[in-house]
Design an enzyme around this catalytic site. Sequence first.
Site, PDB file in Angstrom:
ATOM      1  N   LYS A 180     -12.345  -5.147   7.344  1.00  0.00           N
ATOM      2  CA  LYS A 180     -12.075  -5.892   6.122  1.00  0.00           C
ATOM      3  C   LYS A 180     -13.062  -7.019   5.894  1.00  0.00           C
ATOM      4  O   LYS A 180     -13.486  -7.694   6.826  1.00  0.00           O
ATOM      5  CB  LYS A 180     -10.641  -6.422   6.123  1.00  0.00           C
ATOM      6  CG  LYS A 180     -10.245  -7.210   7.345  1.00  0.00           C
ATOM      7  CD  LYS A 180      -8.800  -7.691   7.221  1.00  0.00           C
ATOM      8  CE  LYS A 180      -8.497  -8.717   8.296  1.00  0.00           C
ATOM      9  NZ  LYS A 180      -7.195  -9.345   8.168  1.00  0.00           N
TER      10      LYS A 180
ATOM     11  N   ASP B 120      -2.311  -7.876  -5.373  1.00  0.00           N
ATOM     12  CA  ASP B 120      -2.777  -6.738  -4.602  1.00  0.00           C
ATOM     13  C   ASP B 120      -3.288  -5.637  -5.521  1.00  0.00           C
ATOM     14  O   ASP B 120      -2.877  -5.539  -6.672  1.00  0.00           O
ATOM     15  CB  ASP B 120      -1.599  -6.194  -3.783  1.00  0.00           C
ATOM     16  CG  ASP B 120      -2.057  -5.449  -2.547  1.00  0.00           C
ATOM     17  OD1 ASP B 120      -3.275  -5.325  -2.348  1.00  0.00           O
ATOM     18  OD2 ASP B 120      -1.180  -5.000  -1.786  1.00  0.00           O
TER      19      ASP B 120
ATOM     20  N   ARG C  61       7.450 -11.116   5.092  1.00  0.00           N
ATOM     21  CA  ARG C  61       7.113 -10.873   6.492  1.00  0.00           C
ATOM     22  C   ARG C  61       7.792 -11.922   7.340  1.00  0.00           C
ATOM     23  O   ARG C  61       7.797 -13.093   6.973  1.00  0.00           O
ATOM     24  CB  ARG C  61       5.588 -10.972   6.711  1.00  0.00           C
ATOM     25  CG  ARG C  61       4.818  -9.909   5.973  1.00  0.00           C
ATOM     26  CD  ARG C  61       3.322 -10.061   6.164  1.00  0.00           C
ATOM     27  NE  ARG C  61       2.639  -9.100   5.308  1.00  0.00           N
ATOM     28  CZ  ARG C  61       1.319  -9.028   5.144  1.00  0.00           C
ATOM     29  NH1 ARG C  61       0.547  -9.872   5.802  1.00  0.00           N
ATOM     30  NH2 ARG C  61       0.789  -8.130   4.351  1.00  0.00           N
TER      31      ARG C  61
ATOM     32  N   CYS D 255       0.789  -1.243   0.000  1.00  0.00           N
ATOM     33  CA  CYS D 255       0.000   0.000   0.000  1.00  0.00           C
ATOM     34  C   CYS D 255       0.819   1.289   0.000  1.00  0.00           C
ATOM     35  O   CYS D 255       0.526   2.170  -0.822  1.00  0.00           O
ATOM     36  CB  CYS D 255      -1.049   0.019   1.091  1.00  0.00           C
ATOM     37  SG  CYS D 255      -0.934  -1.227   2.337  1.00  0.00           S
TER      38      CYS D 255
ATOM     39  N   HIS E 176      -4.980  -1.365  -5.020  1.00  0.00           N
ATOM     40  CA  HIS E 176      -5.557  -0.327  -4.182  1.00  0.00           C
ATOM     41  C   HIS E 176      -6.446   0.530  -5.045  1.00  0.00           C
ATOM     42  O   HIS E 176      -6.040   0.963  -6.119  1.00  0.00           O
ATOM     43  CB  HIS E 176      -4.445   0.465  -3.502  1.00  0.00           C
ATOM     44  CG  HIS E 176      -3.693  -0.376  -2.526  1.00  0.00           C
ATOM     45  ND1 HIS E 176      -2.593  -1.111  -2.881  1.00  0.00           N
ATOM     46  CD2 HIS E 176      -3.958  -0.669  -1.219  1.00  0.00           C
ATOM     47  CE1 HIS E 176      -2.187  -1.810  -1.823  1.00  0.00           C
ATOM     48  NE2 HIS E 176      -2.988  -1.568  -0.811  1.00  0.00           N
TER      49      HIS E 176
ATOM     50  N   HIS F 182      -8.090  -1.673  -0.013  1.00  0.00           N
ATOM     51  CA  HIS F 182      -7.005  -2.630  -0.240  1.00  0.00           C
ATOM     52  C   HIS F 182      -7.737  -3.905  -0.622  1.00  0.00           C
ATOM     53  O   HIS F 182      -8.627  -4.329   0.124  1.00  0.00           O
ATOM     54  CB  HIS F 182      -6.224  -2.928   1.040  1.00  0.00           C
ATOM     55  CG  HIS F 182      -5.730  -1.716   1.763  1.00  0.00           C
ATOM     56  ND1 HIS F 182      -4.400  -1.480   1.968  1.00  0.00           N
ATOM     57  CD2 HIS F 182      -6.391  -0.686   2.343  1.00  0.00           C
ATOM     58  CE1 HIS F 182      -4.257  -0.358   2.665  1.00  0.00           C
ATOM     59  NE2 HIS F 182      -5.452   0.141   2.899  1.00  0.00           N
TER      60      HIS F 182
ATOM     61  N   GLN G 224       1.365 -11.129  -3.470  1.00  0.00           N
ATOM     62  CA  GLN G 224      -0.057 -10.808  -3.380  1.00  0.00           C
ATOM     63  C   GLN G 224      -0.554 -10.352  -4.746  1.00  0.00           C
ATOM     64  O   GLN G 224       0.161  -9.643  -5.458  1.00  0.00           O
ATOM     65  CB  GLN G 224      -0.280  -9.643  -2.402  1.00  0.00           C
ATOM     66  CG  GLN G 224       0.022  -9.975  -0.967  1.00  0.00           C
ATOM     67  CD  GLN G 224      -0.190  -8.758  -0.073  1.00  0.00           C
ATOM     68  OE1 GLN G 224       0.065  -7.626  -0.473  1.00  0.00           O
ATOM     69  NE2 GLN G 224      -0.652  -8.993   1.139  1.00  0.00           N
TER      70      GLN G 224
END
Length: 642
Positions: free
Chosen positions: A469, A387, A367, A338, A389, A515, A385
Amino acid sequence: MSISLKFPDGAERSYEDGVTPLAVAEGISKSLAKKVVAAKIDGGWWDLNRPIEQGGKFELVTRDSADGLEVLRHDAAHVLAQAVQELFPGTQVTIGPTVEDGFYYDFARDEPFSTDDFEKIEKRMKEIVDADLPIQREVWNREEAIAHFNSIGETFKAQIIDDIIPPGEPITVYRQGKDWKDLCRGPHLPSTGRLGKAFKLMKLAGAYWRGDAKNQQLQRIYGTAWSDEKQLEAYLHRLEEAEKRDHRKLGRQLELFHFQEEGRGMVFWHPKGWRLWQVLENYLRRRLDAAGYQEVKAPQILDRALWEKSGHWQKFHANMFTCETVEGEVLAVKPMNCPGHVQIFNQGQKSYRDLPLRLSEFGSCHRYEPSGALQGLMRVRAFVQDDAHIFCTEEQLVPETIAFCKLLRSIYEDVGVELHAVKLALRPEVRFGSDEIWDKAERILQDAAEAAGETLELLPNEGAFYGPKLEFHLRDAIGRTWQCGTHQLDFVLPERLEAEYVGEDGQKHRPVMFHRAIFGSFERFLGILIEHYAGAFPLWMAPVQVVVATITAEADAYAREAAGALREAGLRVELDLRNEKVGYKVREHSLAKVPVIAVVGKKEAEGRSVALRRLGSDAQSVVPLDAAASQLATEATPPDLR
RNA sequence: GCCGCGGUAGCUCAGUGGUAGAGCGCACCCUUGGUAAGGGUGAGGUCGAGAGUUCAAUCCUCUCCCGUGGCACCA
């Protein structure tokens, strides 16, 4: 006085006051009386031997029903607790609820239990069943109950009454046999004999008192219980079968990936596994392009200052991979995408005309997950991911959520997985943003998801620190559920990272941000897919779609030609010219879950055909080569291109 | 990170206080065989790592590492 009971079939009968459900069942039929384990009156549980106090909607719960299994499992937990306390004096009982397919009981004992103790405990449990001990419900006074449990050293039970049971609620204690008692809401069987012996202790685990790692760790014994032996056997067999589709096992067998010590929680993708990945990535990229996303790529390592600004440093720096340069800068490998995407949004000036702006990235994240959390592909330290946004105005929040839910469902349908549950994770204790913002965010997200037709399960305290979420959960082979898709509403990060756009009014405004991810991580999603298909992927996904296998070396030249023609048609083809019998080749490629084997021998070479054999069938169809190529290519077309 | 269980050949696993075995796989040879295992020969192991007990440890004890089932955690 008489009471009137209304049965599920609509019949209404009156009984003498104080009749027990068991007596009612006996009045109906002997076999029913044998099968029944509890009753429900107006939806509330009632023990079989507890005199009925008032009439109402009445239902007898039999041992083979879902509700009946709950009762049996709960009783199994009590029998387990009694057995353990008899065999291991000094052990304290805490709680023993039912779970899917079984039950557990948490014990406090200084010495560790070992799975070697299971045999002994099961034996004692069966003795308790054979003894057919009567089970009696008793209602106790709250203070007396606390004093009693403290006096016998059951401090956890006393604590449950004190802290957990709301004042005013009756304290019920079930007496099993003469002396053994447990605090419990019930319902329970009239006696231990009714439980039967279709139970088995399964595993041993540590678990924290009241689910908090700051508390004492208890020893949890898990068991499974069923209405009869046959069901128990079937369940154990199901488990065995499920273990065969474990993605870690299949990953090795199908040569998809491996792990090794030097890279804990990090995947070495082999050619076939990476092919599968690419197929899905390409598919997803096309779907996102079509849905109005723009793909970007942000840096892998960024200065600590940015993570401090976003708030991630404060909350997660212990779980981030960091490094310090010789010049003293502290950098962090990105744990998520993000902040990077917000930097891209922030470049230049954005207008309301640019919104909604959907920035997507196949973002590689790292991570430092706790060692005990790592689980094959499902929980790793290095992952990618899918991912994105979405920067938008408040008016766009609902339509963007609806569009996302639709896109996710359409993609899950294409790849063949079934959603297990959609959950809404609400504000956590540690969070950024005011309560007003959270009230608004939670309400919008819930309304929007419901407008999209989703049925939500609420998860208090489980949201991200910046917003609530939506979680889209899938199941693995042995029934564990994993969050894959996610859609998170965030009023906080745009503020912290100073995202702005110019509105219709010419003034600067703060965008709102979603997200969202559909697979979640490629690693986890592939793990789920491998288990879902047990490695036998649909043709469009399969890493190797066709193997051309020869019968004798005479057919080698034609086999090369045939493989070439199939490749020309866009298929992923392997050629097997080895000096082995065709039966051997068929077996090997079948075990490797190749969807189509094209056998060629002298006949096919002469007739310019291939003999196709599909995985899971022993039939073969001889088809002209060019027809086979075009037919298979059509079949192998990804769903979005059909 | 915490608790339980485990670690023997590439894989699946057997085994023992006197330094080790099977099947599959792999390599080579024979075999050219029509739809789920053709035959032969051979290579391959510091029995997870370290320390201790012992005349002797892969086996017993301890520590560590890794895996695994849970718990806690999961931006």
